[in-house]
Design an enzyme around this catalytic site. Structure first.
Site, PDB file in Angstrom:
ATOM      1  CG  HIS A 159      -2.188  11.786   0.511  1.00  0.00           C
ATOM      2  ND1 HIS A 159      -2.308  12.698   1.455  1.00  0.00           N
ATOM      3  CD2 HIS A 159      -3.365  11.574  -0.034  1.00  0.00           C
ATOM      4  CE1 HIS A 159      -3.839  13.173   1.526  1.00  0.00           C
ATOM      5  NE2 HIS A 159      -4.060  12.281   0.360  1.00  0.00           N
ATOM      6  NE  ARG A 160       3.993   8.227  -5.388  1.00  0.00           N
ATOM      7  CZ  ARG A 160       3.711   8.597  -6.867  1.00  0.00           C
ATOM      8  NH1 ARG A 160       4.149   9.545  -7.313  1.00  0.00           N
ATOM      9  NH2 ARG A 160       2.677   7.914  -7.429  1.00  0.00           N
ATOM     10  CB  ALA A 161       5.205  14.752  -0.596  1.00  0.00           C
ATOM     11  CB  THR A 175       8.421  10.163   0.340  1.00  0.00           C
ATOM     12  OG1 THR A 175       7.623   9.594  -0.652  1.00  0.00           O
ATOM     13  CG2 THR A 175       9.971   9.933  -0.169  1.00  0.00           C
TER      14      THR A 175
END
Ligand code: ZN
Length: 656
Positions: free
Chosen positions: A282-284, A287
């Site tokens: 889920h970092r994308a 971000t």
């Protein structure tokens, strides 16, 4: 007064390279966007742009004399020295330009993170910290040219600090932490080797730059460069208004960024494009949201528009796309397609993109998203540096009952120092137990002579025995079926998840949530340590329909098994919240195949399980109790359906 090299090529005078400039500016607005990796061949003006950025980053107000450039306006992020000084009176302030700090590829870890002077601690009992490049770069720019040639371990340290905004140094049971919020810029020439994939996607943004093709632009680049080289002072004077304006724009954007809102439709569009492209984790998503907020702030808007999302998405996604034999060549096209289809699906109106790009929010609920409130108090700093004692005390004894939080012996110098033993460490060794050594030496002092405050001999030296703290993974399985009280059950479980996540960082716990309703179970939240993510995912909780209890528990168990594969030491917990009136797959008891499989699997698994019964009928005939017995789980009848009660019930069982 020349506080930095007087002649930096003006940022505003750089021709083309719009994506590079945008990526740099977004990080200048909010460093927690996570830095920029700039890939490009030699001679593509990478370092010119980075150095030019330093000149337009707004000047900083800092605590005068602070070695870490603390922000007087943000007490939550202060270093320990500033906290101590503040007790004696108001802190003096001063203003200076933001720094550009170069991290050479040859740098050692000590140079980067700083050093703790152990000898000084031994002699005088005072912790002395020699700041490194992280300290120097706080609130400025940390620039790593040829980041692909930097040691992996250092890149890892670098990205950790960039993500946390804090640098923590630990040596011999002494620790020191200070704020380290910097704009991270790494540049590299891909012909000289790539950054490891595991590290690659931890850079917030990535830009691939190529030489400028347009002949007119090329001529203009040469013309400007020559003018600058001929008379830099005069050239910079020509650009001073443009530079000042940009600086002011950044200053305003930094003030605004904390209150920019992002609507649900935008988050949905972001989630769709990431899912569409098969981007892991889920970092994308986070971000893109953060960068879109920075973009809106830069544009002077109060809400994120789809234009913001469109312009930042490629910067976030380009280096996160999985390469496949079919897709390798067409990444930009795939990306463009995913971005535009994410928006075309976003509503029932044909021209959704047009309608939303005007900078005005829709009429839907536009509650501010908590993940973007980066400047709202000390939240990004996961601990308070001042609380670390000089010599780590023996931590409170940990309970190691089955299912409780556990610690495992650590073979290396990581992990927490819990006790000491004689004779294993050499005096040069890196794992000397300083406190125990001093205690061993203390009774001998009258018989020894020397000019040190404490005279330590080899036989006094004690080595550390470390244990590594192990977190728990807690998966809630919540009955979202149409039975009475489904809404309050979901709400309570959601609050319990959020409450447990509040201190999850220190505890290293991860919490997830599965809802079961209709004829299946749904993973609402995969185990995570992120409060922001949980808030995002738990906004709309589905309820209504029948109760496939067995399916729900199986799904929960599967999530735990995935987490256990990732980390064998993790303590897995399954928390089932139901009134036990299961009516799908369980046939009112344990008659179905699903139910038997579930009970057997749970019994055989390493997971600890609790069934929280929210029903009010007789316990003896409660379906929840029946399940608990079959699966060998603990059964608890809840007296009130409340998030804090649930969180507390779980905490008691975890211990610690
Ligand atoms: Zn300070």
């Amino acid at each position: 007064m020349a506080t930095r090299p007087a002649h930096t090529f003006p940022f505003s005078a750089i021709v083309g390279q719009e994506t590079l400039k945008l990526a740099l500016l977004l990080n200048a607005v909010d460093p927690l966007v996570g830095g920029v990796l700039v890939r490009g061949e030699k001679g593509t003006a990478k370092s010119t742009a980075v150095r030019a950025l330093a000149a337009v980053v707004p000047d900083l107000t800092v605590v005068d004399g602070c070695r870490f450039s603390c922000d007087p306006a943000d007490p939550g992020s202060w270093c320990e020295e500033c906290r101590t000084r503040r007790e004696e009176g108001p802190l003096p302030k001063t203003t200076r330009p933001a720094r550009l700090v170069d991290l050479p590829v040859s740098a050692t870890e000590d140079r980067l993170v700083g050093t703790l002077d152990l000898e000084h601690a031994l002699k005088h009992g005072i912790r002395r910290f020699e700041p490194g490049l992280f300290a120097e770069a706080n609130r400025g720019i940390l620039y790593v040219d040829e980041v692909n040639l930097l040691d992996d371990h250092l890149v890892d340290t670098l990205l950790d600090a960039a993500a946390m905004g804090v640098n923590t140094v630990q040596r011999e049971g002494i620790s020191f932490a200070h704020p380290a919020r910097f704009i991270l810029v790494g540049t590299m020439n891909p012909e000289e080797g790539d950054v490891r994939p595991q590290l690659l996607d931890r850079f917030g943004l990535c830009v691939d730059i190529t030489g400028v093709r347009d002949p007119q632009d090329r001529v203009e680049i040469v013309r400007r460069r020559r003018a600058f080289d001929d008379d830099a002072t005069a050239y910079c004077r020509e650009w001073i208004d443009a530079e000042d304006e940009l600086k002011m724009r950044l200053r305003h954007a930094r003030v605004r960024v904390g209150s920019v809102e992002i609507a649900d439709e935008m988050l949905m569009a972001i989630a769709r494009m990431c899912a569409d492209l098969g981007v892991d984790g889920h970092r994308a998503d986070l971000t893109i949201a953060r960068a879109a907020v920075a973009s809106a702030a830069l544009e002077g808007h109060t809400h994120v528009t789809d234009e913001d999302v469109r312009r930042v998405a490629p910067l976030v996604l380009a280096h996160r796309l999985r390469k496949t034999p079919f897709h390798e060549e067409s990444s930009p096209e795939r990306l463009a397609q995913a971005v535009s289809s994410a928006f075309s699906e976003s509503g029932d109106s044909e021209g959704a993109g047009e309608a939303q790009s005007a900078g005005t929010p829709g009429d839907g609920d536009n509650a501010p998203l908590l993940l973007v409130d980066s400047d709202d108090g000390p939240a990004p700093h996961p601990f308070t540096p001042a609380e670390e004692p000089l010599v780590a005390s023996l931590d409170r004894a940990r309970r190691t009952m089955s299912g409780r939080r556990q610690e495992t012996l650590s073979g290396d110098s990581r992990g927490r120092y819990t006790r000491s033993e004689p004779g294993r460490a050499s005096t040069q060794g890196s794992d000397v137990a300083l406190d125990a050594t001093i205690r061993a030496a203390a009774p001998q002092q009258t018989a020894r002579e020397g000019d040190m405050a404490i005279n330590v001999r080899r036989e006094d030296v004690r080595a550390k025995v470390r244990t590594r703290k192990v977190g728990a993974t807690i998966v809630f399985c919540v009955d979202g079926s149409g039975s009475m009280g489904a809404d309050s059950r979901m709400q309570a479980a959601k609050n319990a998840v959020l409450e447990l996540l509040k201190d999850a960082y220190q505890r290293r716990d991860r919490v997830g949530l599965v809802s079961f309703r209709g004829d299946d179970a749904e993973t609402v939240l995969s185990p995570t340590a992120s409060v922001e993510l949980a808030q995002l995912k738990l906004r709309n909780l589905p309820t209504g329909g029948a109760t496939p209890l067995a399916a729900g528990m199986l799904r929960g168990l599967e999530l735990l098994e995935i987490d256990m594969r990732r980390n064998a030491d993790v303590v897995p917990w399954l928390v089932v919240v139901t009134d036990g009136r299961a009516n799908v797959g369980l046939s009112g008891g344990l008659g179905s195949e699903d139910a038997r499989a579930m009970a057997a699997r749970l019994r055989a698994s390493k997971a600890q399980a609790v069934v929280l019964d929210t029903g009010s009928g007789p316990r003896a005939t409660s379906g929840a109790r029946e399940i608990a017995v079959a699966a060998n789980a603990e059964y608890v009848r809840l007296t009130s359906i409340d998030g804090s009660v649930i969180a507390d019930t779980v905490r008691q069982r975890l211990g610690g």
